[in-house]
Design an enzyme around this catalytic site. Structure first.
Site, mmCIF file in Angstrom:
data_model
loop_
_atom_site.group_PDB
_atom_site.id
_atom_site.type_symbol
_atom_site.label_atom_id
_atom_site.label_comp_id
_atom_site.label_asym_id
_atom_site.label_seq_id
_atom_site.Cartn_x
_atom_site.Cartn_y
_atom_site.Cartn_z
ATOM 1 N N TYR A 1 -13.893 -35.494 -7.131
ATOM 2 C CA TYR A 1 -14.674 -36.281 -8.081
ATOM 3 C C TYR A 1 -15.153 -37.579 -7.447
ATOM 4 O O TYR A 1 -16.327 -37.952 -7.555
ATOM 5 C CB TYR A 1 -13.808 -36.578 -9.309
ATOM 6 C CG TYR A 1 -14.488 -37.348 -10.410
ATOM 7 C CD1 TYR A 1 -15.377 -36.718 -11.271
ATOM 8 C CD2 TYR A 1 -14.215 -38.706 -10.609
ATOM 9 C CE1 TYR A 1 -15.985 -37.418 -12.305
ATOM 10 C CE2 TYR A 1 -14.820 -39.411 -11.635
ATOM 11 C CZ TYR A 1 -15.697 -38.763 -12.488
ATOM 12 O OH TYR A 1 -16.300 -39.457 -13.500
ATOM 13 N N LYS B 1 -19.042 -38.686 -6.849
ATOM 14 C CA LYS B 1 -19.613 -39.891 -7.438
ATOM 15 C C LYS B 1 -20.073 -40.878 -6.370
ATOM 16 O O LYS B 1 -21.069 -41.590 -6.564
ATOM 17 C CB LYS B 1 -18.608 -40.541 -8.385
ATOM 18 C CG LYS B 1 -18.329 -39.724 -9.649
ATOM 19 C CD LYS B 1 -19.607 -39.426 -10.428
ATOM 20 C CE LYS B 1 -19.313 -38.826 -11.798
ATOM 21 N NZ LYS B 1 -20.561 -38.543 -12.565
#
Length: 266
Positions: A163, A167
Site C-alpha cells: 500500500y 501511494k
C-alpha cells in the site's frame, strides 16, 4: 495602503459555481465526503463508483442539500471505463480520484495476487484516470486533477509495504503530470490523508489497542471524520489554488509533524 484594483475577491475564487467535477469513489468514505463538499461549493458533481447504488445514494444526498449531482457505475481497473468516462465528461473542470485498497500483511507473507490487486486499484487505476482526463483537460487548457495518496507514502509501519509503495507511486505520478501539464493550464495535486474513520480502517477499528494507538499518535490526538477531507479538496479544485500544482497536501492531524510516541516533561 489599499489593495491593487486587480486583486480578485477570494470568496469568488473559492466558489465552484459553473464547474463540473467528476469524483471517483463517491459511494462512500472520503470519496463521498469529497463529492458532497464540492457540491456544497457550487460544483455540478458526477458521482462515479464501482458501487453504482452507493454512487446514486451520494447523488441523492447532494440533491437533498440543494446541490447538483448525477451518478454512474465505473470501474477504475478498466482502461475502457476510464477512457469512456473521460469522453462522456470531456468538459469536466475537476477530477478527484479517491479509491484505496489495502492488504495489511508483513511483506514476506504477501502474495503476487495481493500485490497486483493493491497496485491495480491504488496506482494503476489512478494512472488510467489521470491519463484519460489529463488529455481532455490539456486540450481545453484548464482543469484541476486531485489524486488521493496517503500519509503512508511518507511514513510506514509493519504491514503497509504494498500500500505504501502504491501511494508513493501516486505521489510521483502526480508530480510528473503536474510538471508535464504545467503550461497547459491544468493543475495536478495529491492529498495525503492520515487516520480517517472509513471502511478502509475497519480492521483497525476492530482492534481496540490498534485503534487507540492511532488515536493518540497525531498532534490532535483523535481520528478524523470523513467530512474533514472536503476543505482540502475544495481548495485544490478552486481558482483560489491557481498557483498550486505538483504538491502533496497532508491532512493527517499533524501525524508526520509530531513524534507522538513520547512526550517528555520539559
Amino acid at each position: 495602503m489599499t489593495a491593487p484594483a486587480d486583486y480578485p475577491n477570494i470568496r469568488t475564487l473559492l466558489s465552484l459555481e459553473g464547474k463540473q467535477a467528476v469524483v471517483i469513489g463517491a459511494a462512500s468514505g472520503l470519496g463521498q465526503a469529497s463529492a458532497i463538499g464540492l457540491a456544497d461549493c457550487g460544483a455540478e458533481v458526477i458521482c462515479a463508483d464501482l458501487n453504482a447504488d452507493g454512487a446514486r445514494a451520494t447523488a441523492e444526498v447532494i440533491a437533498g442539500r440543494g446541490g447538483q449531482a448525477t451518478s454512474l457505475g465505473s470501474d477504475l481497473t478498466s482502461t475502457a471505463d476510464a477512457d469512456a468516462l473521460a469522453e462522456q465528461y470531456a468538459g469536466a473542470d475537476i477530477l478527484v480520484v479517491t479509491p484505496g485498497f489495502n492488504v495489511r500483511k508483513r511483506l514476506l507473507e504477501t502474495t503476487d495476487e495481493e500485490f497486483d490487486r493493491v497496485i491495480d486499484i491504488n496506482l494503476k487505476g489512478t494512472y488510467r484516470l489521470m491519463r484519460s482526463f489529463g488529455r481532455k483537460m490539456a486540450e481545453r487548457g484548464r482543469g484541476s486533477i486531485i489524486t488521493f495518496a496517503s500519509f503512508r507514502a511518507q511514513v510506514v509501519e509493519p504491514g503497509q509495504s504494498i500500500y505504501a509503495a502504491a501511494k508513493a507511486g501516486v505521489v510521483q505520478l502526480t508530480k510528473t503530470l503536474a510538471s508535464e501539464l504545467g503550461t497547459t493550464g491544468v493543475r495536478v495535486n495529491a492529498i495525503l490523508p492520515g487516520t480517517f474513520a472509513t471502511a478502509l480502517t475497519t480492521q483497525i477499528k476492530n482492534d481496540p489497542e490498534w485503534w487507540t494507538a492511532y488515536e493518540t499518535k497525531s498532534a490532535l490526538k483523535r481520528w478524523a471524520s470523513p467530512h474533514e477531507i472536503a476543505g482540502a479538496v475544495a481548495f485544490l479544485a478552486s481558482d483560489a489554488a491557481s498557483y498550486v500544482t505538483g504538491t502533496t497536501q497532508l491532512v493527517d492531524g499533524g501525524w508526520t509533524a509530531h513524534d507522538g510516541r513520547f512526550e517528555p516533561s520539559l
